[in-house]
Write a protein that holds these residues in place. Structure first.
Motif, short mmCIF file in Angstrom:
data_model
loop_
_atom_site.label_atom_id
_atom_site.label_comp_id
_atom_site.label_asym_id
_atom_site.label_seq_id
_atom_site.Cartn_x
_atom_site.Cartn_y
_atom_site.Cartn_z
N SER A 210 -33.46 4.15 68.74
CA SER A 210 -33.55 3.43 67.46
C SER A 210 -32.99 4.21 66.28
O SER A 210 -32.66 3.61 65.26
CB SER A 210 -35.01 3.05 67.19
N ASN A 211 -32.87 5.53 66.40
CA ASN A 211 -32.37 6.30 65.27
C ASN A 211 -30.90 5.99 65.02
O ASN A 211 -30.07 6.12 65.93
CB ASN A 211 -32.57 7.80 65.52
N PHE A 212 -30.57 5.58 63.80
CA PHE A 212 -29.21 5.13 63.49
C PHE A 212 -28.18 6.23 63.73
O PHE A 212 -27.17 6.02 64.42
CB PHE A 212 -29.12 4.65 62.04
N PRO B 11 -40.75 7.90 46.80
CA PRO B 11 -40.72 8.50 48.14
C PRO B 11 -39.91 7.72 49.16
O PRO B 11 -39.59 8.26 50.23
CB PRO B 11 -42.21 8.53 48.55
N ILE B 12 -39.58 6.44 48.88
CA ILE B 12 -38.94 5.62 49.91
C ILE B 12 -37.48 5.28 49.61
O ILE B 12 -36.78 4.75 50.48
CB ILE B 12 -39.72 4.31 50.15
N TRP C 15 -38.00 2.25 54.54
CA TRP C 15 -37.37 2.79 53.34
C TRP C 15 -36.87 1.66 52.44
O TRP C 15 -37.14 0.48 52.68
CB TRP C 15 -36.21 3.72 53.72
N ALA C 16 -36.10 2.03 51.40
CA ALA C 16 -35.58 1.01 50.47
C ALA C 16 -34.34 1.54 49.76
O ALA C 16 -34.07 2.75 49.73
CB ALA C 16 -36.65 0.63 49.45
N LEU C 17 -33.58 0.62 49.19
CA LEU C 17 -32.44 0.94 48.33
C LEU C 17 -32.70 0.30 46.98
O LEU C 17 -33.19 -0.83 46.89
CB LEU C 17 -31.14 0.37 48.91
N MET C 18 -32.37 1.04 45.91
CA MET C 18 -32.45 0.47 44.56
C MET C 18 -31.04 0.13 44.12
O MET C 18 -30.16 1.00 44.09
CB MET C 18 -33.12 1.44 43.59
N SER D 153 -29.91 9.60 59.46
CA SER D 153 -30.88 10.05 60.45
C SER D 153 -32.30 9.59 60.12
O SER D 153 -33.20 9.68 60.96
CB SER D 153 -30.85 11.58 60.57
N LEU D 154 -32.51 9.09 58.89
CA LEU D 154 -33.83 8.58 58.51
C LEU D 154 -34.03 7.12 58.91
O LEU D 154 -35.16 6.64 58.99
CB LEU D 154 -34.02 8.70 56.99
N VAL D 155 -32.94 6.41 59.19
CA VAL D 155 -33.00 4.97 59.40
C VAL D 155 -33.33 4.66 60.86
O VAL D 155 -32.65 5.15 61.78
CB VAL D 155 -31.69 4.29 59.00
#
Length: 598
Positions: A279-281, A446-447, A390-393, A345-347
């Motif tokens: 699952s790790n991108f 944090p996200i 996580w998220a994107l702004m 690597s976080l996704v």
């Protein structure tokens, strides 16, 4: 024909030819359970001073006709086995005697642990046990080796038990075997099947006999992480996890997704490649690119040496058609993540919902493809788009034509954006410039993945001449430390950014109390506080205890927490007003309070 006498004579003669052994075995002996013993000596002269021990022996002669099996079995009563076990074991010799009087000896080394193994395999009410025997050869060296191991096993004791904690004091393990062992391959030593003794010596000099089944696994058959360059199609792994499967086959794992099995036969190397979509991108993308490169190049490179895959590469080309489409989708995500500064690597791909994937595709068309969206009712907005956990702004701003809109990364260091903040939203003159980082709510920091924290100082440097900037930067230091506490995966990333901003503030305004405390609590979280740091903390605490400025109580408590002085911290907390204590409890320094939730 006296079968017993022939059997004993045969064994007497065989043992008598051994220079370090002296047999004392009686025929037609009436002693219960055993027929005698074999004395063991260090020297060939068999002097008393060379005597090292005695092995109990039982000899059984039986008439047999026909061809003898290589490894026969012989039934022994439970009563006899228990007696042998209490007597520290026995070398049990069975001699098959033909009608012509020819003797074929076999033996079973029945040590206390071996007997216990046999007893554990049968019901408690079974009266006899079938025991496996091995052929006893005529070579004196072989016989001496068997008797030597039997002597070692006499120290085995079931009553003493074993304390696993002794392994922590282990100095050495010594294996004594009655036969040669191939230690180049994994082997399993089972009592009753292999005659051996295993002795552990502790640091204090204690010798302990170990029982049970022993697995010996050579190092090359265990997983080892090696620094080896393995590449294909321009994609290279700098490390591999390697283990040997058998004498001809080696398994190589590259990251989480790829496993290569290499087999050398008849001067020919064969490869088998398997891919597991983890699952790790970042891991999946790299593995997919490697696999496509492997197929297209038809070769693999190991430390600069290229090995063609031959027919296997052609077979894989026919199998991999649909996989190319998957790689194309992953490549699109990589282009977007690189544009937004996202650490792939976080996704976790398994966490992405369908709507999130659609949003990411739209962002790719905008950021990478330059697409603008037509919307007659659009407006400037700031959006937080989820990407799994996580998220994107993202900002939506006017495009190049009327009623068109484009997406903007507010943290993009190549196209910096300045914001104005005002306590009174209707009064533009009361506002002052802030960075994009100052607009992030505490729950989002944090996200967010597109923070570009390596460039955070550029954002603050652009407004360094504004009066509120240093206070804003200090608040971001605290927010970044709190984000580090909230996200273990990104702890180092946030602490590094906090350290960068805090040092930048110190360069501009000097080592004020708040900034020193921030510096030290960052070091505390990294386990990097030095004795010199602790000395400085004590000095500051002493100063704060004598000062009456508004923040001296909070600073003194912070110093006590940094020093791990629980009693002092509890005392200061008890003296502090509730409003002040409430403020301290909201600061990252409270993380250092032992017994409190972070």
């Amino acid at each position: 024909m006296d079968v017993e006498a022939l059997a004993v004579a045969k064994i007497q003669g065989m043992v008598g030819r051994c220079p370090h052994l002296k047999p004392f075995i009686a025929s037609n002996d009436k002693t219960p359970f055993t027929d005698g013993h074999i004395d063991v000596y260090n020297g060939a002269g068999q002097k008393k001073t060379d005597w090292i021990g005695r092995v109990t022996v039982q000899v059984k002669g039986r008439t047999r006709s026909g061809k003898q099996p290589l490894d026969p079995t012989f039934s022994i009563s439970r009563t006899d086995l228990l007696a042998f076990q209490r007597d520290s074991g026995v070398l049990y010799i069975y001699v098959a005697v033909s009608k012509e009087g020819r003797c074929a000896p076999y033996y079973a080394l029945l040590s206390p642990f071996t007997i216990e193994h046999y007893l554990g395999q049968i019901p408690v009410d079974q009266k006899t046990i079938s025991v496996s025997f091995k052929k006893l050869g005529n070579d004196p060296r072989e016989i001496e080796r068997i008797v030597g191991v039997a002597l070692k096993t006499k120290n085995q004791s079931l009553s003493l038990g074993f304390e696993p904690a002794l392994f922590e004091q282990m100095k050495s393990l010594t294996l004594y075997s009655a036969a040669d062992l191939n230690l180049d391959e994994p082997i399993v030593l089972t009592p009753g099947e292999v005659d051996y003794a295993l002795e552990m010596t502790t640091e204090g000099g204690m010798s302990v006999q170990l029982g049970g089944v022993l697995h010996i696994i050579p190092q090359q058959y265990t997983e080892q992480t090696l620094d080896v360059r393995i590449g294909a199609g321009g994609v290279t792994f700098e490390q591999a996890t390697v283990r040997r499967i058998d004498a001809l086959t080696v398994e190589v794992r590259l990251g989480e997704c790829l496993t290569l099995v290499m087999r050398d036969t008849d001067q020919k190397r064969m490869w088998n490649v398997s891919f597991v979509a983890q699952s790790n991108f970042a891991a999946r993308l790299k593995a997919a690119e490697f696999l496509i490169g492997l197929v297209e190049s038809g070769a693999i490179e190991i430390n600069g040496e290229v090995t063609p895959l031959g027919q296997r590469a052609l077979d894989m080309r026919r199998e991999i058609g649909q996989f190319r489409g998957h790689l194309a989708s992953l490549s699109q995500l990589r282009e977007l993540f690189e544009r937004l500064g996202v650490d792939g690597s976080l996704v976790d791909l398994d966490e992405l919902e369908s709507e999130q994937i659609i949003n990411l595709q739209a962002l790719h068309r905008s950021f990478v493809g330059g697409e603008e969206i037509h919307n007659d009712n659009g407006e400037v907005t700031r959006s937080v788009l989820n990407v799994g956990r996580w998220a994107l702004m993202i900002l939506t701003v006017p495009g190049s034509k009327p009623n068109t809109w484009r997406y903007v990364d507010p943290f993009d260091p190549e196209a910096p954006h300045m914001f104005r903040w005002s306590a009174d939203g209707d009064d533009e003159n009361s506002g002052f410039p802030v960075t994009a980082y100052d607009t992030i709510e505490e729950e989002y920091l944090p996200i967010l993945l597109n923070l570009h924290l390596d460039s955070i100082l550029d954002a603050y440097e652009a407004i360094a001449d504004q009066e509120p900037t240093m206070g804003l930067a200090n608040q971001r230091v605290l927010a970044l430390i709190l984000a580090a506490d909230a996200s273990e995966l990104r702890r180092n990333e946030f602490l590094r950014a906090a350290d960068l901003v805090n040092e930048w503030v110190i360069r501009h305004v000097g080592e004020k109390t708040a900034h020193l405390i921030n510096k030290w609590q960052i070091l505390w979280r990294r386990n990097e506080l030095t004795p010199a740091d602790r000395k400085s903390i004590r000095a500051l605490k002493s100063q704060m205890s004598r000062r009456l400025d508004p923040m001296s109580e909070e600073a003194e408590l912070a110093c006590a927490l940094l020093l791990g002085d629980d009693d002092e911290a509890d005392y200061l907390i008890g003296q502090m007003a509730a409003t002040k204590l409430g403020a301290v409890q909201s600061w990252p320094i409270w993380k250092l309070k032992r017994g409190e939730d972070a």
